[in-house]
Design a protein around this motif. Structure first.
Motif, PDB file in Angstrom:
ATOM      1  N   UNK B  63       0.834  -1.208   0.000  1.00  0.00           N
ATOM      2  CA  UNK B  63       0.000   0.000   0.000  1.00  0.00           C
ATOM      3  C   UNK B  63       0.869   1.259   0.000  1.00  0.00           C
ATOM      4  N   UNK B  64       2.038   1.213   0.663  1.00  0.00           N
ATOM      5  CA  UNK B  64       3.006   2.320   0.571  1.00  0.00           C
ATOM      6  C   UNK B  64       3.471   2.467  -0.875  1.00  0.00           C
ATOM      7  N   UNK B  65       3.616   1.308  -1.546  1.00  0.00           N
ATOM      8  CA  UNK B  65       4.121   1.317  -2.929  1.00  0.00           C
ATOM      9  C   UNK B  65       3.034   1.662  -3.939  1.00  0.00           C
ATOM     10  N   UNK B  66       1.856   2.050  -3.455  1.00  0.00           N
ATOM     11  CA  UNK B  66       0.831   2.563  -4.355  1.00  0.00           C
ATOM     12  C   UNK B  66      -0.125   1.537  -4.927  1.00  0.00           C
ATOM     13  N   UNK B  67      -0.162   0.331  -4.352  1.00  0.00           N
ATOM     14  CA  UNK B  67      -1.111  -0.682  -4.846  1.00  0.00           C
ATOM     15  C   UNK B  67      -2.226  -0.881  -3.825  1.00  0.00           C
ATOM     16  N   UNK B  68      -3.448  -0.968  -4.310  1.00  0.00           N
ATOM     17  CA  UNK B  68      -4.553  -1.331  -3.422  1.00  0.00           C
ATOM     18  C   UNK B  68      -4.325  -2.755  -2.913  1.00  0.00           C
ATOM     19  N   UNK B  69      -4.421  -2.930  -1.595  1.00  0.00           N
ATOM     20  CA  UNK B  69      -3.984  -4.181  -0.971  1.00  0.00           C
ATOM     21  C   UNK B  69      -4.957  -4.623   0.100  1.00  0.00           C
ATOM     22  N   UNK B  70      -5.077  -5.935   0.246  1.00  0.00           N
ATOM     23  CA  UNK B  70      -5.936  -6.477   1.299  1.00  0.00           C
ATOM     24  C   UNK B  70      -5.131  -7.474   2.131  1.00  0.00           C
ATOM     25  N   UNK B  71      -5.406  -7.491   3.441  1.00  0.00           N
ATOM     26  CA  UNK B  71      -4.765  -8.454   4.321  1.00  0.00           C
ATOM     27  C   UNK B  71      -5.862  -9.140   5.123  1.00  0.00           C
ATOM     28  N   UNK B  72      -5.863 -10.473   5.117  1.00  0.00           N
ATOM     29  CA  UNK B  72      -6.967 -11.198   5.752  1.00  0.00           C
ATOM     30  C   UNK B  72      -6.472 -12.070   6.891  1.00  0.00           C
ATOM     31  N   UNK B  73      -7.325 -12.209   7.903  1.00  0.00           N
ATOM     32  CA  UNK B  73      -6.967 -13.036   9.059  1.00  0.00           C
ATOM     33  C   UNK B  73      -8.213 -13.303   9.888  1.00  0.00           C
ATOM     34  N   UNK B  92      -0.751   6.031   7.904  1.00  0.00           N
ATOM     35  CA  UNK B  92      -1.569   6.093   6.710  1.00  0.00           C
ATOM     36  C   UNK B  92      -0.867   5.392   5.569  1.00  0.00           C
ATOM     37  N   UNK B  93      -1.375   5.565   4.341  1.00  0.00           N
ATOM     38  CA  UNK B  93      -0.892   4.780   3.202  1.00  0.00           C
ATOM     39  C   UNK B  93      -0.879   5.637   1.933  1.00  0.00           C
ATOM     40  N   UNK B  94      -0.373   5.074   0.865  1.00  0.00           N
ATOM     41  CA  UNK B  94      -0.421   5.763  -0.443  1.00  0.00           C
ATOM     42  C   UNK B  94      -1.603   5.272  -1.279  1.00  0.00           C
ATOM     43  N   UNK B  95      -1.946   3.973  -1.136  1.00  0.00           N
ATOM     44  CA  UNK B  95      -3.103   3.420  -1.849  1.00  0.00           C
ATOM     45  C   UNK B  95      -3.911   2.596  -0.848  1.00  0.00           C
ATOM     46  N   UNK B  96      -5.167   2.317  -1.213  1.00  0.00           N
ATOM     47  CA  UNK B  96      -6.119   1.710  -0.290  1.00  0.00           C
ATOM     48  C   UNK B  96      -5.623   0.442   0.403  1.00  0.00           C
ATOM     49  N   UNK B 182       2.929   7.610  -7.598  1.00  0.00           N
ATOM     50  CA  UNK B 182       4.311   8.044  -7.789  1.00  0.00           C
ATOM     51  C   UNK B 182       5.295   7.024  -7.248  1.00  0.00           C
ATOM     52  N   UNK B 183       6.589   7.410  -7.186  1.00  0.00           N
ATOM     53  CA  UNK B 183       7.607   6.495  -6.657  1.00  0.00           C
ATOM     54  C   UNK B 183       7.380   6.213  -5.169  1.00  0.00           C
ATOM     55  N   UNK B 184       8.060   5.198  -4.679  1.00  0.00           N
ATOM     56  CA  UNK B 184       7.927   4.821  -3.268  1.00  0.00           C
ATOM     57  C   UNK B 184       8.191   6.047  -2.406  1.00  0.00           C
ATOM     58  N   UNK B 185       7.334   6.296  -1.414  1.00  0.00           N
ATOM     59  CA  UNK B 185       7.422   7.575  -0.685  1.00  0.00           C
ATOM     60  C   UNK B 185       8.735   7.764   0.061  1.00  0.00           C
ATOM     61  N   UNK B 186       9.291   8.956  -0.064  1.00  0.00           N
ATOM     62  CA  UNK B 186      10.437   9.368   0.771  1.00  0.00           C
ATOM     63  C   UNK B 186       9.924  10.477   1.674  1.00  0.00           C
ATOM     64  N   UNK B 187       8.986  10.134   2.513  1.00  0.00           N
ATOM     65  CA  UNK B 187       8.305  11.127   3.325  1.00  0.00           C
ATOM     66  C   UNK B 187       8.488  10.714   4.782  1.00  0.00           C
ATOM     67  N   UNK B 188       9.644  11.030   5.327  1.00  0.00           N
ATOM     68  CA  UNK B 188       9.990  10.499   6.650  1.00  0.00           C
ATOM     69  C   UNK B 188       9.047  11.004   7.735  1.00  0.00           C
ATOM     70  N   UNK B 189       8.546  12.226   7.591  1.00  0.00           N
ATOM     71  CA  UNK B 189       7.657  12.774   8.619  1.00  0.00           C
ATOM     72  C   UNK B 189       6.403  11.914   8.750  1.00  0.00           C
ATOM     73  N   UNK B 190       6.002  11.322   7.628  1.00  0.00           N
ATOM     74  CA  UNK B 190       4.780  10.518   7.638  1.00  0.00           C
ATOM     75  C   UNK B 190       5.070   9.041   7.875  1.00  0.00           C
ATOM     76  N   UNK B 191       6.186   8.556   7.353  1.00  0.00           N
ATOM     77  CA  UNK B 191       6.394   7.102   7.336  1.00  0.00           C
ATOM     78  C   UNK B 191       7.478   6.588   8.290  1.00  0.00           C
TER      79      UNK B 191
END
Lengths: 205, 613
Positions: B63-73, B92-96, B182-191
């Motif tokens: 999801x950080x890499x911009x793909x909608x992702x699901x995790x199940x358990x 938070x995330x970049x994609x759902x 966009x490219x993988x986030x370089x947003x240290x304040x957020x990530x």
């Protein structure tokens, strides 16, 4: 397709309870009944529990047909039809049946470990029958496995029971078979068709 | 297009339609089929992770890499993944990102019935709670949109009944095309959640929940159905179905999003009905929040403390609801008249119980038989082998959660317990959370003997691949983890791998190790008897006239060994017979029989041949 008998006997829809032991093909039978309900124009819910119960335990599924179905679970005393793939399991679920509801029993026993280890006794047929009497007289026994073995396909005892059900409900055989065909590999269809018809005839005969 | 789907299939369908392209999770009833279904769609990547925490971290990375992702358990899986849940709630995330928690009210196959809506509130993320398969599909799609709109992971909270009930679902044939991010986030304040950044993120996520509560006022899946105004029911999840079934005339506030709640919507609902109740399964999650908002919820005068939690006013806090329970609770609370039902017939015949048991041919049986003879304390784990607790084997003494066996055994050992402690754990559970515990045993040198029951598959949940099987969820061939090498690498020097059906070797080894100090690991290896490759080898065994009804073979608890009606002439004990439909020919019974009265496989073959001649 006019299903007059069905609409007359069950004006508010039908609640089915299927019970058996893990591995007996109850899941296929309940899928078929759910599809059949849709084919007949009903709203449908089908509920079953997977997991630990599959390891040799009791497996129960509910199928509800109606104009609009809410609860997936059928309340005690609200099952119009119970199909028991194993005799003992018929008794375990009998309190769920509507007074006078239809009970279809596969004349087949799977002995639980609590019996083989000597803690309990498996009830005799006569005792099973007597226990059922206060709940319903609408009771049919079908030799599902024997019939399936006769045609050389013991796996199809579930389909034998569905055949018997089609006669009891007066549901068009072709509608029923079409639904079954969609749920099984094509190469097994003719055997299943045969099992279905033998089941259907077992009620008349 | 309309099709009959289970709730789980509908979640997978919804995810695919929403353009979700990555999925990672760990099998667990009732969630397993979501991944199995999703993995078969085109243009998706889906994997089984070794545990839920890894699964969620993978999903977060995607999801950080911009793909909608699901995790199940399953619900308890989220305990394992909780650490990850709380940081991604902060970043938070970049994609759902949708996190599916499949709860298990009534514990159909779980150790507890925790209500994971609490986790959503705890971690400050929104929670959607579908009531049927259509909603499971629709809410999944909505969850991805919400996730991106509010920069938050979203919990999709399922329950066993919704997961495993099938109902018609209207759907589309198209997978949404999600524009590349966009490219993988370089947003240290957020990530990068070092304290200095985390302190700045915390107010942001508190504000986010405020914004979501605002949004909830107009969220399409929160709706009011006005009917009669004497009774109003606030409900969510599957409980909505019971509300409709039992109170067909009542007005209903149906919450699709159960956290955060729409306060104005609730206010107007409460104003327009005379009496308000909350109908929900398990915890008073909605009820407590509505009370805290200051709204008046109807409370009957007499509440039986044994049945309801002090803040849950009408319906039981334990177990799954159903129309019968809801009706009865409502009658007791004076909301419905007691109906005079025809004297309910009940049966007065004691029915033989049919408890789940180890299957005929189960490779776990031999170890349990030996352990039951050794009478040592056995700390168990989660999987088919938990069934070792059932009589007549009656061998498991503790079992709490995934991976607990080894740590608990170690704790008892270092506490100075006088008995020698054994841990039993399956292959998949060992990979899940057993490895760190075994490292601890080796590192801190306790006397624990661990039996790794390697049946070459994740069994109980229905044969999922795992790092030991050599295949991935999407059927790609891959490396096969070598358990023995891994155990040695953990620092355990005494390791032996044996064929799980070799009763004598297992017994001899364990007895020898009991006499020696230090940790040891026995790996009992044999594929699950229900795997197709194992089925091909079935060969039912036979009992000869040497049987004198000594009962030893009954003690292995095999469903294929039955008591015959024929009695031994000398002792009048029932003789053993073997059910030819059930027996797989694993030979455990033949090995334990003191009179050699059960033929081994090659003896059966030889006898058949001689009969043919």
């Amino acid at each position: 397709m006019d299903q007059k008998k069905l609409k007359k006997d069950y004006p508010d829809g039908v609640n089915f309870l299927l019970t058996g032991v893990g591995g007996q093909g109850t899941i296929l039978a309940s899928n078929v009944l759910a599809d059949l309900g849709l084919a007949l124009g009903y709203d449908v819910k089908k509920a079953e529990i997977h997991g630990m119960s599959q390891r040799g335990g009791t497996v129960i599924s509910y199928i509800r047909w109606g104009e609009q179905v809410f609860s997936p679970i059928i309340s005690k005393g609200d099952a119009d039809i119970i199909i028991a793939f194993e005799k003992l399991e018929a008794l375990r679920s009998i309190e769920q049946i509507k007074p006078g509801g239809l009970l279809l029993i596969n004349d087949y026993a799977i002995v639980p470990v609590t019996v083989s280890s000597g803690i309990f006794e498996y009830p005799e047929d006569e005792k099973i029958h007597k226990t059922i009497i206060p709940f319903t007289s609408n009771e049919f026994w079908v030799k599902g496995l024997d019939i399936a073995e006769e045609i050389g396909y013991p796996k199809a005892s579930n389909v034998v029971l569905l055949g018997a059900l089609s006669t009891l409900l007066g549901i068009d055989e072709q509608v029923f078979l079409k639904v079954i065909a969609a749920r099984i590999p094509q190469k097994y269809y003719s055997l299943n068709e045969l099992a279905f018809q033998r089941g259907a005839n077992s009620i008349i005969g | 297009m309309k099709r009959l789907l289970s709730g789980n299939e509908a979640v997978a369908r919804g995810a695919w339609e929403a353009g979700c392209s990555v999925a990672s999770g760990y099998p667990g009833t009732p969630s397993t089929e979501i991944m199995e279904t999703f993995a078969r769609f085109p243009n998706v990547y889906a994997e089984w992770a070794p545990n839920e925490k890894v699964g969620l971290d993978v999903a977060i990375g995607a999801a950080y890499a911009g793909k909608r992702t699901i995790s199940t358990m399953k619900h308890v899986g989220l305990n394992v993944a909780a650490d990850s849940l709380f940081y991604v709630a902060m970043t938070g995330i970049e994609a759902g990102l949708v996190i599916v928690s499949a709860d298990d009210p009534s514990m159909h196959s779980s150790q507890n019935e925790q209500d994971n809506r609490q986790f959503a509130k705890f971690s400050r993320i929104p929670c959607l709670d579908p009531a049927d398969s259509q909603e499971s599909r629709d809410f999944t799609i909505a969850a991805f949109d919400l996730s991106e709109q509010f920069d938050t992971p979203v919990m999709l909270r399922m329950t066993t009944r919704v997961c495993h009930t099938s109902s018609p679902v209207e759907m589309t044939e198209q997978q949404q095309q999600i524009p590349a991010k966009g490219p993988y986030p370089r947003n240290t304040a957020k990530y990068v959640m070092i304290p200095v950044n985390a302190r700045k993120r915390h107010p942001i996520i508190e504000e986010r929940i405020e914004d979501l509560a605002q949004f909830a006022e107009s969220f399409a899946y929160n709706r009011i159905e006005y009917r009669k105004n004497d009774l109003g029911i606030i409900t969510g999840g599957v409980a909505y179905q019971y509300a409709r079934e039992v109170f067909p005339q009542a007005s209903i506030l149906k919450l699709g999003m159960v956290f955060p709640l729409p306060v104005e919507m609730i206010r107007s609902f409460c104003k327009n009905v005379e009496k308000v109740i909350v109908l929900e399964e398990l915890d008073p999650f909605i009820e407590d929040q509505v009370r805290l908002m200051g709204f008046d919820i109807y409370r009957p005068n007499h509440v039986e403390k044994s049945e309801t939690y002090h803040t849950k006013s009408i319906f039981p806090i334990t177990g799954e609801l159903n129309p019968e329970i809801v009706r009865f609770s409502a009658q007791k609370a004076g909301l419905l008249e007691f109906t005079v039902k025809k004297e309910g017939t009940s049966i007065n015949l004691p029915l033989p119980a049919r408890p789940p048991t180890l299957c005929p041919g189960c490779p776990h049986r031999s170890s349990f038989y030996v352990l039951s003879k050794l009478k040592v304390p056995v700390n168990g784990d989660i999987g088919c082998y938990t069934l070792g607790v059932a009589p007549p084997l009656s061998t498991i003494d503790t079992c709490g959660c995934m991976g607990a066996s080894i740590g608990v055994a170690h704790g008892a050992a270092v506490a100075g317990d006088q008995e020698r402690h054994v841990a039993v754990i399956g292959d998949s559970t060992f990979f899940h959370t057993g490895i760190p515990a075994l490292i601890n045993v080796a590192y801190n040198r306790s006397n624990v003997i661990t039996v790794i029951m390697d049946n070459r598959v994740t069994g109980m949940t229905g044969h999922q691949d795992n790092p030991g099987t050599g295949f991935t969820l999407q059927h790609q061939a891959t490396v096969q983890l070598d358990i023995e090498m891994l155990v040695r690498a953990c620092g355990i020097e005494k390791v032996l791998t044996v064929d799980a059906f070799e009763v004598e070797i297992i017994e001899k080894t364990l007895k020898q190790w009991m006499k020696e100090a230090g940790p040891a690991v026995l790996i009992t290896k044999e594929e699950c008897a229900l795997l197709p490759s194992a089925r091909k080898k079935y060969l039912p065994l036979l009992v000869t006239d040497q049987c004198n009804g000594c009962t030893v073979c009954f003690r292995i608890g095999c469903p294929a060994i039955l008591k015959s009606e024929e009695l031994d002439p000398k002792y009048h004990r029932p003789l053993a017979i073997i059910d030819q439909e059930l027996c797989t020919g694993c030979e455990i019974c033949a090995q334990v029989c003191p009179r050699d009265a059960i033929l081994f496989r090659d003896q059966v073959i030889a006898q058949r041949k001689s009969e043919e001649v």
